[in-house]
Design an enzyme around this catalytic site. Structure first.
Site, PDB file in Angstrom:
ATOM      1  N   GLU A 148      32.131 -41.932  67.482  1.00 47.66           N
ATOM      2  CA  GLU A 148      30.803 -41.567  67.984  1.00 47.66           C
ATOM      3  C   GLU A 148      30.557 -42.288  69.311  1.00 47.66           C
ATOM      4  O   GLU A 148      30.920 -43.461  69.472  1.00 47.66           O
ATOM      5  CB  GLU A 148      29.778 -42.019  66.930  1.00 47.66           C
ATOM      6  CG  GLU A 148      28.323 -41.726  67.236  1.00 47.66           C
ATOM      7  CD  GLU A 148      27.404 -42.226  66.106  1.00 47.66           C
ATOM      8  OE1 GLU A 148      27.884 -42.940  65.196  1.00 47.66           O
ATOM      9  OE2 GLU A 148      26.205 -41.895  66.146  1.00 47.66           O
TER      10      GLU A 148
ATOM     11  N   LYS B   8      24.182 -34.353  66.681  1.00 52.16           N
ATOM     12  CA  LYS B   8      23.850 -35.064  65.436  1.00 52.16           C
ATOM     13  C   LYS B   8      22.440 -34.724  64.975  1.00 52.16           C
ATOM     14  O   LYS B   8      21.475 -34.861  65.743  1.00 52.16           O
ATOM     15  CB  LYS B   8      23.995 -36.568  65.673  1.00 52.16           C
ATOM     16  CG  LYS B   8      23.855 -37.443  64.438  1.00 52.16           C
ATOM     17  CD  LYS B   8      24.120 -38.914  64.808  1.00 52.16           C
ATOM     18  CE  LYS B   8      24.131 -39.837  63.618  1.00 52.16           C
ATOM     19  NZ  LYS B   8      24.485 -41.236  64.005  1.00 52.16           N
TER      20      LYS B   8
ATOM     21  N   CYS C 139      28.675 -39.539  61.816  1.00 57.16           N
ATOM     22  CA  CYS C 139      28.197 -40.773  61.184  1.00 57.16           C
ATOM     23  C   CYS C 139      27.200 -40.516  60.052  1.00 57.16           C
ATOM     24  O   CYS C 139      27.568 -39.966  59.018  1.00 57.16           O
ATOM     25  CB  CYS C 139      27.623 -41.690  62.264  1.00 57.16           C
ATOM     26  SG  CYS C 139      27.541 -43.435  61.772  1.00 57.16           S
TER      27      CYS C 139
END
Lengths: 272, 272
Positions: free
Chosen positions: A42, A111, A144
């Protein structure tokens, strides 16, 4: 079999040029070593611990930034997933990941489940994880904390993903001696519940007082942790048969997706 | 704090009277030792490895069977969850669990996600897991394989469950040295993702060639395995603060349920 490599790097917040150089070097080394899928962390290009929204915004890249042409050139025959701070065409900043190959960027995922202070810097995405047909199989991308919302990997599995690529930055949390990081345990359980391989590429390198798990992990579709790096920079590699993910039968009369009961899940999980 | 005990028994298939006696003895001992919540295995009263639908049906009990009055009498001030083969008022056989206390049976849950050959013997349930207000807090009930469909514990968490009681019968599967059984790993990850305590009561005792994990586990809302039994009959006990489950904040700007994006989960997870 597909040779999968996860790269655990130590990005430096603010050092766009250096971060890209180090990531490209690691990518080239992985490809030279035979990797067919390479997953990087990330926010590989920007670093993570921003001091202000302005600093974060200054580190955003558009998906047509020249750096992605360099990644594509370094990819060779490999498929690459790499996290970056994205300046959207709406001028907003997203915590994104690109899936790319020699032909260029094939998908960008933003995300959706931002963690903690990320909410101060990024706008959340509003689209589902892409599931990209590649020569290796169907590869899904999320980032994540996304993985810790079980609906999200489930959506990828239902959309046919053979492998879930998860660029991560896992802040270090205390874990009892002998225990794995909670995020790794979640990856293992998620792979098993969905019979879908998962590759998490984490970071290391103390950044403005924040330390990291270094939890880079490759998990098979059966839920076995088959490769990891440990708390230093490095790579984890494994050979995975991605077709394993397509047979959801766990026993003669068990189908992990077919046995779902969407007639009962509807309103609560779906709508409220 | 709530004193929670999971009882790992060795039921004998077909021995309704003996299974009930042994379960009642274990329940009485747990209550005498201070347990406020006692969870017993799946199909405690009947055993598991049936030879025919007829044999399974012959071991069914109605929820108003006299054995449940005996459980209620043995419960003292405790809340009890116990698995049994249920003969429904429709004459069909269900793999069920009762939640009961001194006042009698308060809820019956019928397993929705039947595992493998269970499909030959049982009709699946068609209702969501109950979440029962007790003097200890809100206790949800599901059975074994149900927990491996992440939608199902999520529904319990969204309905406000503080603790998920899971009677199980986990057939033994090969696990690499030093690894936990996959079902235990799933329990740990599920507790953590939902910030909800989970108590799994498993069985032991070779039955018609089938051996069992003996994976009885108590997992805190933080996802820590705080008590287990091992591969013999016995009990696991722990003191849990069930109110821990009500605070879903994992960090200043993180709420494990509030950060969900049901606007994006709808159709795929909910409806198809």
């Amino acid at each position: 079999m597909t040779r999968v490599t996860a790269v655990q790097l130590a990005p430096v917040v603010g050092d766009l040029a250096g971060n890209a150089d180090r990531a490209l070097q690691a990518l080239a080394a992985a490809v030279a070593a035979g990797a067919e899928l390479v997953v990087l962390p990330e926010l590989t290009t920007s670093g993570y611990v921003f001091e202000s929204p302005e600093e974060a915004a200054s580190l955003g890249l558009a998906p047509d930034d020249a750096v992605f042409a360099r990644f594509a050139a370094a990819a060779g025959d490999a498929v690459v997933v790499v996290g970056f701070a994205e300046t959207g065409d709406d001028g907003r900043l997203y915590n994104s990941a690109a899936l790319l190959d020699a032909s260029g960027v094939r998908a960008v995922y933003r995300k959706v489940h931002l963690w903690d202070r990320e909410k101060l810097f990024f706008r959340p995405g509003d689209a589902r994880p892409p599931v990209v047909e590649t020569r290796l199989g169907r590869i899904a991308v999320m980032i994540c904390f996304d993985m810790e919302f079980p609906e999200w990997p489930r959506i990828a599995a239902l959309a046919g993903a053979d492998l879930l690529a998860v660029p991560t930055n896992w802040p270090l949390v205390p874990v009892p001696e002998g225990e794995r990081a909670p995020e790794v345990q979640i990856a293992i359980a998620t792979a098993r519940m969905n019979r879908m391989a998962i590759v998490c590429a984490d970071r290391v390198g103390l950044e403005r007082g924040v330390d990291w798990t270094g939890g880079t992990s490759i998990v098979s579709a059966e839920g076995a942790l088959v490769a990891a790096v440990g708390p230093t920079a490095g790579t984890a590699s494994a050979d995975l048969d991605l077709l394993d993910s397509r047979d959801k039968r766990q026993a003669e009369h068990v189908d992990l997706l077919g046995d779902r009961r969407p007639d009962l899940y509807g309103p609560l999980v779906g709508g409220a």
